[in-house]
Design an enzyme around this catalytic site. Structure first.
Site, PDB file in Angstrom:
ATOM      1  N   GLY A 265       0.842  -1.204   0.000  1.00 32.73           N
ATOM      2  CA  GLY A 265       0.000   0.000   0.000  1.00 32.73           C
ATOM      3  C   GLY A 265       0.871   1.244   0.000  1.00 32.73           C
ATOM      4  O   GLY A 265       1.836   1.324   0.754  1.00 32.73           O
TER       5      GLY A 265
ATOM      6  N   GLU B 287     -10.562   0.101  10.623  1.00 34.88           N
ATOM      7  CA  GLU B 287     -11.171  -0.769   9.605  1.00 34.88           C
ATOM      8  C   GLU B 287     -11.086  -2.236  10.038  1.00 34.88           C
ATOM      9  O   GLU B 287     -11.845  -3.077   9.582  1.00 34.88           O
ATOM     10  CB  GLU B 287     -10.442  -0.594   8.268  1.00 34.88           C
ATOM     11  CG  GLU B 287      -8.950  -0.968   8.354  1.00 34.88           C
ATOM     12  CD  GLU B 287      -8.192  -0.915   7.038  1.00 34.88           C
ATOM     13  OE1 GLU B 287      -8.778  -0.510   6.022  1.00 34.88           O
ATOM     14  OE2 GLU B 287      -7.003  -1.291   7.029  1.00 34.88           O
TER      15      GLU B 287
ATOM     16  N   ASP C 222       0.565   2.105   8.157  1.00 35.25           N
ATOM     17  CA  ASP C 222       0.063   1.316   9.299  1.00 35.25           C
ATOM     18  C   ASP C 222       0.974   1.371  10.522  1.00 35.25           C
ATOM     19  O   ASP C 222       0.546   1.040  11.622  1.00 35.25           O
ATOM     20  CB  ASP C 222      -0.103  -0.156   8.894  1.00 35.25           C
ATOM     21  CG  ASP C 222      -1.118  -0.342   7.786  1.00 35.25           C
ATOM     22  OD1 ASP C 222      -1.787   0.641   7.430  1.00 35.25           O
ATOM     23  OD2 ASP C 222      -1.237  -1.474   7.267  1.00 35.25           O
TER      24      ASP C 222
ATOM     25  N   LEU D 225      -7.661   8.483   1.003  1.00 35.29           N
ATOM     26  CA  LEU D 225      -7.273   9.891   1.226  1.00 35.29           C
ATOM     27  C   LEU D 225      -6.165   9.990   2.260  1.00 35.29           C
ATOM     28  O   LEU D 225      -5.250  10.789   2.143  1.00 35.29           O
ATOM     29  CB  LEU D 225      -8.494  10.700   1.697  1.00 35.29           C
ATOM     30  CG  LEU D 225      -9.644  10.812   0.719  1.00 35.29           C
ATOM     31  CD1 LEU D 225     -10.839  11.462   1.380  1.00 35.29           C
ATOM     32  CD2 LEU D 225      -9.219  11.614  -0.501  1.00 35.29           C
TER      33      LEU D 225
ATOM     34  N   THR E 134       5.073   2.281   5.446  1.00 41.23           N
ATOM     35  CA  THR E 134       3.671   1.903   5.602  1.00 41.23           C
ATOM     36  C   THR E 134       2.966   2.889   6.508  1.00 41.23           C
ATOM     37  O   THR E 134       3.498   3.262   7.573  1.00 41.23           O
ATOM     38  CB  THR E 134       3.443   0.473   6.148  1.00 41.23           C
ATOM     39  OG1 THR E 134       2.046   0.314   6.439  1.00 41.23           O
ATOM     40  CG2 THR E 134       4.227   0.139   7.399  1.00 41.23           C
TER      41      THR E 134
ATOM     42  N   ARG F 128      -5.368  -1.950   9.135  1.00 41.43           N
ATOM     43  CA  ARG F 128      -5.522  -3.401   9.206  1.00 41.43           C
ATOM     44  C   ARG F 128      -5.575  -3.906  10.651  1.00 41.43           C
ATOM     45  O   ARG F 128      -6.533  -3.597  11.349  1.00 41.43           O
ATOM     46  CB  ARG F 128      -4.380  -4.045   8.435  1.00 41.43           C
ATOM     47  CG  ARG F 128      -4.812  -5.324   7.745  1.00 41.43           C
ATOM     48  CD  ARG F 128      -3.711  -5.857   6.914  1.00 41.43           C
ATOM     49  NE  ARG F 128      -3.845  -5.477   5.528  1.00 41.43           N
ATOM     50  CZ  ARG F 128      -2.822  -5.291   4.716  1.00 41.43           C
ATOM     51  NH1 ARG F 128      -1.594  -5.424   5.149  1.00 41.43           N
ATOM     52  NH2 ARG F 128      -3.022  -4.989   3.462  1.00 41.43           N
TER      53      ARG F 128
HETATM   54  O1  F6P Z   1      -0.963  -1.681   4.245  1.00 37.98           O
HETATM   55  C1  F6P Z   1      -1.344  -0.390   4.016  1.00 37.98           C
HETATM   56  C2  F6P Z   1      -2.826  -0.283   3.776  1.00 37.98           C
HETATM   57  O2  F6P Z   1      -3.102   1.056   3.405  1.00 37.98           O
HETATM   58  C3  F6P Z   1      -3.694  -0.742   4.963  1.00 37.98           C
HETATM   59  O3  F6P Z   1      -3.870   0.249   5.926  1.00 37.98           O
HETATM   60  C4  F6P Z   1      -4.956  -1.122   4.272  1.00 37.98           C
HETATM   61  O4  F6P Z   1      -5.695  -2.084   4.997  1.00 37.98           O
HETATM   62  C5  F6P Z   1      -4.455  -1.716   2.999  1.00 37.98           C
HETATM   63  O5  F6P Z   1      -3.226  -1.107   2.714  1.00 37.98           O
HETATM   64  C6  F6P Z   1      -5.394  -1.522   1.840  1.00 37.98           C
HETATM   65  O6  F6P Z   1      -4.797  -2.072   0.736  1.00 37.98           O
HETATM   66  P1  F6P Z   1      -5.373  -1.958  -0.739  1.00 37.98           P
HETATM   67  O7  F6P Z   1      -5.306  -0.526  -1.132  1.00 37.98           O
HETATM   68  O8  F6P Z   1      -4.479  -2.835  -1.548  1.00 37.98           O
HETATM   69  O9  F6P Z   1      -6.780  -2.438  -0.660  1.00 37.98           O
END
Ligand code: F6P
Length: 411
Positions: free
Chosen positions: A13, A247, A144, A302, A142, A192
């Protein structure tokens, strides 16, 4: 003598500062005398299809470097691709090393999160087993903030800054709307299984803003009945209620709350479900139970692409770790990831360190329980003290016709 080339890729991501790390890699590689700096397109997945560019065809000036630092999303394109275990498929590794040899690559730099570090781990292990000379280095990235052994990850500070600011704005909007009628707003934040970013909504609590009323992180099972009764109690005291949820909040039986509304169907190569719809589900649930106006705000992409309000600390650290990886590879390190060490809090200072990638790959660093209050519905002062230095300073975009300008790949 052959060429001294280097290749860099981006994976997982994106963040609003991932390209600042790319800029750090590029600039340092040039300064250290590498002949060519290649960029793999869409990470290791594109590399396997021999998709790469010579970055000197894309970055022509210091101005381009500055634009790159201010460009969100992965400039080179990203991927979520899991390499097989070495014993499962040697052919794929032979192919990768064949391409590396052909391009005369000395160092392979991968900018990514814990899944991406799995790629560095496997490639560096394979190189050792087969006696290949290439060096493999990871650059952390990341939003996260769930990577082990680094104080924090590039991308987190800017996402936290956006989340803190946007939460303040959402709270202000809701307060203006609630006169005699109640309203509940649920804000959904990415991350996540780690609640670092959801906790960052507490940054909104400032002199002129109360901040969210409740904050639910994925580290603690979510009790929907207890949640409902808390909301009912709060409604006795105030008309506008703001709740921040990750989420990734899960019910005690292990199901994600978003799965109750049909989210989480899509699963990526690393087995991660796409988490979306938690706020929408809870807003509908509360609307039906309480009968008041509710609103779901999902920050979604965003929060990881808002480079117009990136943190200066974050942009600078992202650049620093990119450069540090090149330096480490050039000095003979391999199978490692650059980490950020917090040197001091006041004034905030950090430095790049380095750590064995085997201890980092596929590991998730979550929020310690003691950084949540007793009822696990808010973060503590210590949590805020940890984040605050990371959101400081601005890195204003170059505005063209009223909008931020980006550097984009020319094919
Ligand atoms: O790992 C980074 C992240 O932005 C998480 O926070 C999120 O759950 C995930 O990627 C979403 O991934 P994608 O954009 O591939 O659905």
């Amino acid at each position: 003598m052959g060429m001294r080339n280097i290749i860099v890729g981006q994976s997982g991501g994106p963040t609003s500062v991932i390209n600042s790390s790319l800029a750090g890699v590029y600039k340092t590689a040039i300064e250290r005398g590498f002949d060519k700096v290649y960029g793999m397109l869409h990470g290791i997945q594109g590399f396997l299809d021999e998709q790469y560019v010579d970055l000197s065809t894309q970055i022509h000036s210091d101005m381009d470097i500055e634009l790159l630092k201010r460009t969100p999303s992965a400039f080179l394109g990203s991927c979520r691709y899991k390499l097989p275990e070495i014993h499962e498929d040697m052919e794929i590794y032979e192919k990768i090393f064949g391409i590396l040899d052909k391009l005369e690559i000395e160092a392979f730099i991968y900018i990514g999160g814990n899944d991406s570090m799995d790629t560095i781990k496997k490639l560096s292990d394979y190189a050792i087993v087969k006696g290949h000379k290439q060096k493999f280095l990871g650059v952390p990235k990341t939003i996260d903030n769930d990577l082990a052994l680094t104080d924090h990850t590039p991308g987190f500070g800017s996402a936290a800054k956006y989340i803190g600011a946007s939460t303040k704005e959402v709270i202000r909007d809701a307060l203006g709307l609630t006169y005699k009628k109640e309203m509940i707003t649920i804000i959904e934040v990415m991350g996540r299984n780690a609640g670092w970013l959801t906790g960052a909504t507490a940054l909104a609590k400032t002199e002129e803003c109360e901040g969210p009323d409740l904050i639910y992180l994925p580290e603690v099972p979510f009790d929907i009945d207890a949640f409902l009764s808390k909301i009912k109690d709060l409604l006795k005291e105030k008309k506008s209620i703001i709740v921040a949820v990750s989420e990734g909040i899960k019910l005690p039986d292990g199901r994600y709350v978003c799965e109750l509304s049909g989210g989480g169907d899509y699963v990526d190569a690393f087995g991660h479900k796409q988490l979306t719809g938690t706020a929408a589900y809870l807003a509908n649930f509360l609307g039906a139970e309480i009968g008041c106006k509710t609103r779901a705000v999902e920050f979604s992409t965003l929060q990881r692409s808002a480079s117009h309000m990136a943190s200066r600390v974050d942009i600078n650290e992202a650049f620093m770790v990119g450069g540090a990886a090149v330096k480490a590879a050039d000095e003979g390190d391999s199978g490692k990831m650059v980490v950020i060490d917090r040197v001091s809090d006041d004034p905030y200072m950090s430095a790049a360190g380095i750590y064995d990638v085997h201890k980092i790959a596929n590991n998730e660093k979550t929020v310690p329980r003691e950084w949540l209050n007793e009822t696990a519905d808010y973060v503590t002062e210590e949590f805020i003290n940890y984040i605050e230095p990371l959101i400081q300073g601005d890195y204003p975009p170059f505005m063209v016709n009223g909008l931020p300008q980006h550097l984009v790949l020319k094919k």
